[in-house]
Design a protein around this motif. Structure first.
Motif, PDB file in Angstrom:
ATOM      1  N   THR B 173      31.995  32.641  41.896  1.00  0.00           N
ATOM      2  CA  THR B 173      32.325  33.745  42.811  1.00  0.00           C
ATOM      3  C   THR B 173      33.751  33.603  43.335  1.00  0.00           C
ATOM      4  OG1 THR B 173      31.237  32.567  44.601  1.00  0.00           O
ATOM      5  CG2 THR B 173      29.969  34.258  43.530  1.00  0.00           C
ATOM      6  N   VAL B 174      34.207  32.376  43.510  1.00  0.00           N
ATOM      7  CA  VAL B 174      35.597  32.197  43.948  1.00  0.00           C
ATOM      8  C   VAL B 174      36.546  32.698  42.859  1.00  0.00           C
ATOM      9  CG1 VAL B 174      37.380  30.467  44.359  1.00  0.00           C
ATOM     10  CG2 VAL B 174      35.248  30.347  45.613  1.00  0.00           C
ATOM     11  N   VAL B 175      36.238  32.382  41.600  1.00  0.00           N
ATOM     12  CA  VAL B 175      37.085  32.865  40.492  1.00  0.00           C
ATOM     13  C   VAL B 175      37.098  34.387  40.450  1.00  0.00           C
ATOM     14  CG1 VAL B 175      37.250  33.001  37.971  1.00  0.00           C
ATOM     15  CG2 VAL B 175      36.856  30.800  39.063  1.00  0.00           C
ATOM     16  N   ALA B 176      35.911  34.993  40.583  1.00  0.00           N
ATOM     17  CA  ALA B 176      35.826  36.461  40.568  1.00  0.00           C
ATOM     18  C   ALA B 176      36.634  37.043  41.717  1.00  0.00           C
ATOM     19  CB  ALA B 176      34.371  36.906  40.681  1.00  0.00           C
ATOM     20  N   SER B 177      36.474  36.462  42.892  1.00  0.00           N
ATOM     21  CA  SER B 177      37.205  36.957  44.061  1.00  0.00           C
ATOM     22  C   SER B 177      38.702  36.779  43.885  1.00  0.00           C
ATOM     23  CB  SER B 177      36.769  36.195  45.312  1.00  0.00           C
ATOM     24  OG  SER B 177      35.385  36.193  45.425  1.00  0.00           O
ATOM     25  N   ALA B 178      39.098  35.656  43.279  1.00  0.00           N
ATOM     26  CA  ALA B 178      40.523  35.397  43.079  1.00  0.00           C
ATOM     27  C   ALA B 178      41.139  36.450  42.156  1.00  0.00           C
ATOM     28  CB  ALA B 178      40.729  34.001  42.493  1.00  0.00           C
ATOM     29  N   VAL B 179      40.453  36.745  41.074  1.00  0.00           N
ATOM     30  CA  VAL B 179      40.964  37.760  40.139  1.00  0.00           C
ATOM     31  C   VAL B 179      41.060  39.111  40.830  1.00  0.00           C
ATOM     32  CG1 VAL B 179      40.436  39.031  38.033  1.00  0.00           C
ATOM     33  CG2 VAL B 179      40.127  36.570  38.089  1.00  0.00           C
ATOM     34  N   PHE B 180      40.019  39.431  41.588  1.00  0.00           N
ATOM     35  CA  PHE B 180      39.978  40.694  42.316  1.00  0.00           C
ATOM     36  C   PHE B 180      41.155  40.774  43.289  1.00  0.00           C
ATOM     37  CE2 PHE B 180      38.309  44.499  43.657  1.00  0.00           C
ATOM     38  CZ  PHE B 180      37.862  44.528  44.966  1.00  0.00           C
ATOM     39  N   LEU B 181      41.367  39.701  44.013  1.00  0.00           N
ATOM     40  CA  LEU B 181      42.444  39.640  44.992  1.00  0.00           C
ATOM     41  C   LEU B 181      43.803  39.809  44.327  1.00  0.00           C
ATOM     42  CD1 LEU B 181      42.488  38.998  48.060  1.00  0.00           C
ATOM     43  CD2 LEU B 181      43.106  36.691  47.447  1.00  0.00           C
ATOM     44  N   LEU B 182      44.003  39.096  43.233  1.00  0.00           N
ATOM     45  CA  LEU B 182      45.279  39.190  42.508  1.00  0.00           C
ATOM     46  C   LEU B 182      45.546  40.621  42.059  1.00  0.00           C
ATOM     47  CD1 LEU B 182      45.215  36.000  40.260  1.00  0.00           C
ATOM     48  CD2 LEU B 182      46.958  36.596  41.922  1.00  0.00           C
ATOM     49  N   CYS B 183      44.511  41.235  41.539  1.00  0.00           N
ATOM     50  CA  CYS B 183      44.646  42.608  41.035  1.00  0.00           C
ATOM     51  C   CYS B 183      45.015  43.567  42.161  1.00  0.00           C
ATOM     52  CB  CYS B 183      43.325  43.030  40.393  1.00  0.00           C
ATOM     53  SG  CYS B 183      43.538  44.269  39.127  1.00  0.00           S
ATOM     54  N   ILE B 184      44.316  43.453  43.264  1.00  0.00           N
ATOM     55  CA  ILE B 184      44.537  44.350  44.388  1.00  0.00           C
ATOM     56  C   ILE B 184      45.944  44.188  44.943  1.00  0.00           C
ATOM     57  CG2 ILE B 184      43.810  44.884  46.745  1.00  0.00           C
ATOM     58  CD1 ILE B 184      41.862  45.794  44.663  1.00  0.00           C
ATOM     59  N   LEU B 185      46.391  42.939  45.101  1.00  0.00           N
ATOM     60  CA  LEU B 185      47.720  42.708  45.657  1.00  0.00           C
ATOM     61  C   LEU B 185      48.805  43.215  44.716  1.00  0.00           C
ATOM     62  CD1 LEU B 185      48.647  41.543  48.341  1.00  0.00           C
ATOM     63  CD2 LEU B 185      46.307  40.924  47.846  1.00  0.00           C
ATOM     64  N   LEU B 186      48.569  43.029  43.440  1.00  0.00           N
ATOM     65  CA  LEU B 186      49.517  43.530  42.436  1.00  0.00           C
ATOM     66  C   LEU B 186      49.636  45.042  42.533  1.00  0.00           C
ATOM     67  CD1 LEU B 186      50.839  41.715  40.218  1.00  0.00           C
ATOM     68  CD2 LEU B 186      49.368  42.866  38.603  1.00  0.00           C
TER      69      LEU B 186
END
Lengths: 246, 294, 402
Positions: B173-186
């Motif tokens: 879930t941390v990996v999923a959240s990290a990818v999600f976060l990166l995408c959103i910030l980008l």
């Protein structure tokens, strides 16, 4: 509908028009208002004129006089607040979205000042776009796209993307795209506005060729050379037709 | 402390005389306090709730299911106390009831004679523990002594498996959240391309532009982290309330510790600021007119 | 053409697209794992219970099979009562207990047990606890079938003879019974953990070896019901006739185990729902931002005659492509992580080796991933419709393109 078919339909014999025949375009008492925050802007305040099939009309005037607004109404991109715009007998202002979209696709070719090509498609794919929307098969539309690009002198550049083309080349692709579905009417909003003098002259020549083949052309322009290239000029000021040099 | 672990059947009785077998063993031994006819037991809260018994109620304990209350392996007892289960994760899923009674009582009911299952021994200190351990094992009366710590380690294997499982799920879930976060910030930084173009055209330096975007990304990450902490805390309250009710245990199933909070906030800040910085730097390096799409 | 346009649009921002696909893939993997977990335990346990077709189990009152050391007395009467039901076509009695393999001391005397195993006294003709891998069944006398772990622990092989004992009294330090048993076969035991040494002996042999604790006693009775008979009815009837035991059908056992493992099912549901939400949010956000960036392009498309519906289709196609790519990648990722998670949970003490927490069933996987792809499709509908409905002229004027 080809220009010749349209000419026959509306009873025009030659590019100059036959006196007494119904016009291709009839603008009658057209007004257009916009709300800009608290204020209402009267972009057009009662414009009326006719355009015969096969004519080349230039609409000139200072910035903010309503030229582009008028063009948008003619291209069914916008609707008048009051008055009527009839093209080939159809009240364009009264069309619903579906009818207006179909009208733009099949009856009118639009050329914009800033070209408005799809940046991620090649030149050929940009020209194919309206044909794909009209349901033309892949082989046929590819062949026609190549034919149109050759017509505008860009056959070797068909695989290039807009970013790889010069301003003049992009505008020629835009013109080819506007001609994709064989429209009877070509509307151009400052087609040479973003181009240098020499490139602009090339575009004017291209438009001249189209007009000679029977296409009705209506341009909005600040470019004096372009304004003089057609046979007729309408001067606008403050949302009204000031003078019509037939 | 000696323990006998056995299964008993419980049958309620309303008032009445104590059952047979309640004769006091101690009466035969002078100097020993006589054992009352009806003795008290403690039952756990689940049994109380499910049977609907109250303090002072009398029930019959049966050593063998199906026996009558006159059986030799039956005893009438009085409920003197209710006991709450400890927060033992290894017992969470076990639906059994617990009854605490006197040793001799259970030995008799379970036909155990003079036997127990285990002894627990308290020593003075760890050195004493080792000495006792050695001495008992050497004597070897057919049993072994173990440190409580070693027993705890062995019996908590179930819990350790669950912990490892939770950790693995946590990583995913941390990996999923990290990818999600990166995408959103980008995306967030990308949305500002025209503003960046305008600023650069005005002569604002790349450094200032990047700094402004990174500051924005940091604020968004910080606010998001704070909100996330709040939501996480609220969700843990909900989880604990629900599962404590389902399993009837005081065990805490989810806990937001300072360590967990620090980890979550640090990770989201690092990712948010990092993604914001990378996107901002890439954008600041692009020619302003290209950002306008020309 | 629309496909080409969608592909070109997605490839325009490669990093963004890649991150989105990755995000959807991880969500898809987690969703798939949770679907596998939610249904897997039940399916795995049911398959385990029915591996030899025994639908009913009788165990000491209030317990599940081998939940404790308790046994059922008056075994002969119990078996007779079970067999009396004409709907029951097979009965397998089992006694469990500890079996000690005795070693030899250096001085020739006896040392403590070299190995301790779990022993099952069975009737080899009707047993449903193991599958013979090598050798033959232990049918009578001093014979046993051993698990691989037993053979490893004792260093024995099929054909070897071992000194075995049962019924150890710790106070007297004596065994109730011992014998020299021949290892006649190797078996794969269904219901015991893989690492636990297990041996199957003839029922009578183990009962005798356990002395008083084994005489006329059983730990478990399994019964197979005739085809067409109502299993629950038979169970209820048995329970009524023999109230001193607990009669459990497959359905009852499943329900009880599900209750114990309900935590995992609920965790699976919650995490699955969260994964779906994250996947949906990711695609929605990406499509929304992408659409907002391309409002000008969309206005141009509308200006040259592309219909609103086709614009929406175009954008929905982009969202679908992201979801599909993510789901495909997530399927592979999910299967890998499921194996890893299954290995972690497989370490539960006392868990049968054949039990799996994560079971892949194609129908569940397609449903879960289909749901994710559908959410990706829907994610694009609203933002694209909104953008396609903006006034063309105003949008063209405000959003310069090219």
């Amino acid at each position: 509908m080809t220009p010749q078919e349209l000419a026959d339909a509306v009873g025009v014999v030659d590019g100059a028009g036959r006196r007494g025949a119904p016009p291709l375009i009839r603008v009658a008492g057209v007004e257009r208002d916009y709300r800009m925050g608290e204020e209402t802007v009267h972009a057009l305040r009662g414009v009326s004129f006719d355009v015969a099939a096969g004519e080349w009309l230039a609409v000139v005037g200072p910035s903010g006089c309503g030229k582009s607004t008028l063009l948008n109404l003619l291209g069914a991109v916008d609707r008048p607040s009051r008055g009527t715009v009839r093209i080939a007998g159809e009240d364009v202002g009264a069309m619903d979205d579906r009818a207006a979209t179909s009208f733009r696709l099949r009856r009118v070719g639009f050329v914009f000042q800033r070209f408005y090509l799809m940046p991620m498609l090649t030149a050929r794919e940009n020209v194919e776009l309206p044909m794909a929307e009209a349901g033309v098969g892949r082989a046929e539309r590819q062949a026609r796209a190549r034919e149109l690009l050759a017509y505008v002198g860009l056959a070797p550049r068909e695989r290039h993307r807009p970013a790889q083309l010069s301003g003049g080349e992009q505008q020629r692709v835009a013109i080819a795209r506007a001609l994709a579905n064989r429209p009877a009417l070509l509307l151009a909003d400052e087609p040479t506005g973003e181009l240098d003098a020499r490139t602009g002259a090339e575009i004017i020549d291209l438009l001249g060729r189209l007009h000679a083949e029977g296409t009705t052309i209506l341009v909005v322009t600040h470019d004096e050379t372009l304004a003089q290239a057609g046979g007729r000029r309408i001067h606008m000021r403050d949302g009204l037709v000031e003078r019509d040099d037939k | 402390m000696a323990r006998v672990l056995g299964a008993l059947a419980v049958a309620p009785v309303l008032g009445g005389a104590p059952g047979p077998g309640a004769a006091s063993v101690a009466e035969a031994q002078p100097g020993v306090r006589p054992i009352p006819a009806v003795r008290g037991v403690a039952v756990d809260e689940r049994l109380r709730d499910d049977l609907g018994v109250c303090l002072g109620d009398r029930v019959v304990l049966l050593g063998r299911p199906g026996d009558g209350r006159d059986s030799a392996l039956a005893d009438t007892v009085r409920i003197d106390a209710f006991v709450r289960r400890g927060a033992d994760p290894s017992e969470v899923a076990r639906a059994e009831y617990r009854v605490r009674l006197h040793l001799d009582q259970l030995q008799r009911l379970a036909a155990y004679d003079n036997r127990v299952d285990r002894f627990a021994v308290a020593t003075r200190d760890s050195a004493a523990t080792e000495r006792v351990l050695g001495a008992v094992n050497e004597a070897a009366f057919g049993f072994r002594a173990h440190r409580s710590r070693d027993v705890a380690v062995r019996t908590s294997r179930t819990f350790q498996v669950v912990q490892r499982f939770h950790r693995a799920i946590g990583v995913i879930t941390v990996v999923a959240s990290a990818v999600f976060l990166l995408c959103i910030l980008l995306l967030k930084v990308d949305e500002r391309r025209r503003d960046v173009a305008a600023l650069r055209l005005m002569g604002i330096s790349r450094r200032t532009v990047v700094g402004a975007l990174v500051l924005e990304a940091s604020l968004v990450s910080l606010l998001g982290s704070a909100l996330g902490l709040g939501v996480g805390w609220a969700v843990t309250q909900g989880i604990n309330w629900y599962y404590q009710g389902v399993y009837r245990t005081p065990l805490l199933f989810a806990l937001v510790t300072p360590g967990v909070a620090l980890f979550a906030v640090t990770l989201s800040l690092a990712l948010g600021v990092g993604a914001g910085f990378l996107a901002a730097r890439r954008m600041a390096r692009t020619a302003p007119l290209a950002l306008f799409g020309r | 053409m629309r496909l080409a346009l969608a592909a070109a649009t997605l490839l325009r921002h490669r990093t963004r697209t890649l991150l989105a696909v990755l995000g959807v893939a991880v969500s898809a993997a987690l969703l798939l794992d949770m679907v596998m977990l939610a249904g897997g335990m039940r399916e795995s346990f049911r398959d385990l219970l029915l591996v030899r077709g025994y639908q009913l189990r009788l165990s000491p009152k209030g317990t599940l099979p081998f939940d404790s050391d308790a046994t059922m007395e008056r075994a002969a009467a119990l078996l007779a009562a079970v067999r009396a039901d004409p709907r029951i076509v097979a009965v397998s009695p089992i006694l469990g207990g500890q079996l000690h393999v005795l070693g030899a001391a250096p001085d020739g005397g006896e040392s403590g047990p070299a190995a301790t195993a779990f022993a099952m006294g069975l009737d080899a003709r009707v047993q449903g606890d193991y599958e013979l891998v090598r050798g033959r069944h232990a049918v009578a006398g001093a014979e046993l079938v051993a698990s691989p772990a037993f053979l490893r622990a004792t260093g024995a092989g099929v054909g070897d003879t071992l000194d075995v004992a049962a019924g150890f009294d710790p106070q007297l330090r004596q065994y109730a019974g011992r014998c020299r048993a021949v290892v006649v076969g190797e078996g794969r035991f269904f219901y015991t953990p893989g690492e636990q040494p297990v041996a199957a002996l003839p029922l009578a042999t183990l009962q005798a070896m356990r002395g008083e604790e084994g005489r006329d006693r059983l730990s478990l009775v399994m019964a197979r019901v005739a085809d067409g008979a109502d299993v629950e009815q038979v169970r209820a009837e048995l329970q009524r006739r023999v109230p001193r035991v607990s009669a459990i059908s497959t359905a009852t056992a499943l329900a009880q185990v599900e209750q114990r493992l309900s935590y995992f099912r609920q965790l699976a549901f919650i995490l699955g729902a969260i994964s779906l939400a994250i996947g949906f949010l990711l695609v929605t956000t990406l499509v929304t931002v992408s659409v907002n960036e391309r409002v000008g392009e969309i206005a141009v498309l509308r200006a040259i005659g592309v219909s609103r519906a086709h614009v929406v289709q175009q954008i929905v196609l982009e969202g679908s492509a992201l979801s599909l790519a993510g789901a495909a990648l997530g399927l592979a990722l999910g299967l890998v992580t499921a194996r890893y998670l299954n290995a972690i949970l497989g370490d539960f003490p006392g868990l049968p080796a054949a039990f799996a927490f994560f079971v892949f069933r194609p129908i569940d996987a397609w449903r879960a991933l289909g749901l994710l792809v559908l959410s990706g499709v829907l994610a694009g509908v609203y933002p694209s419709w909104r953008a396609a409905s903006l006034p063309i002229a105003t949008t063209l004027r405000e959003e310069a393109v090219g």
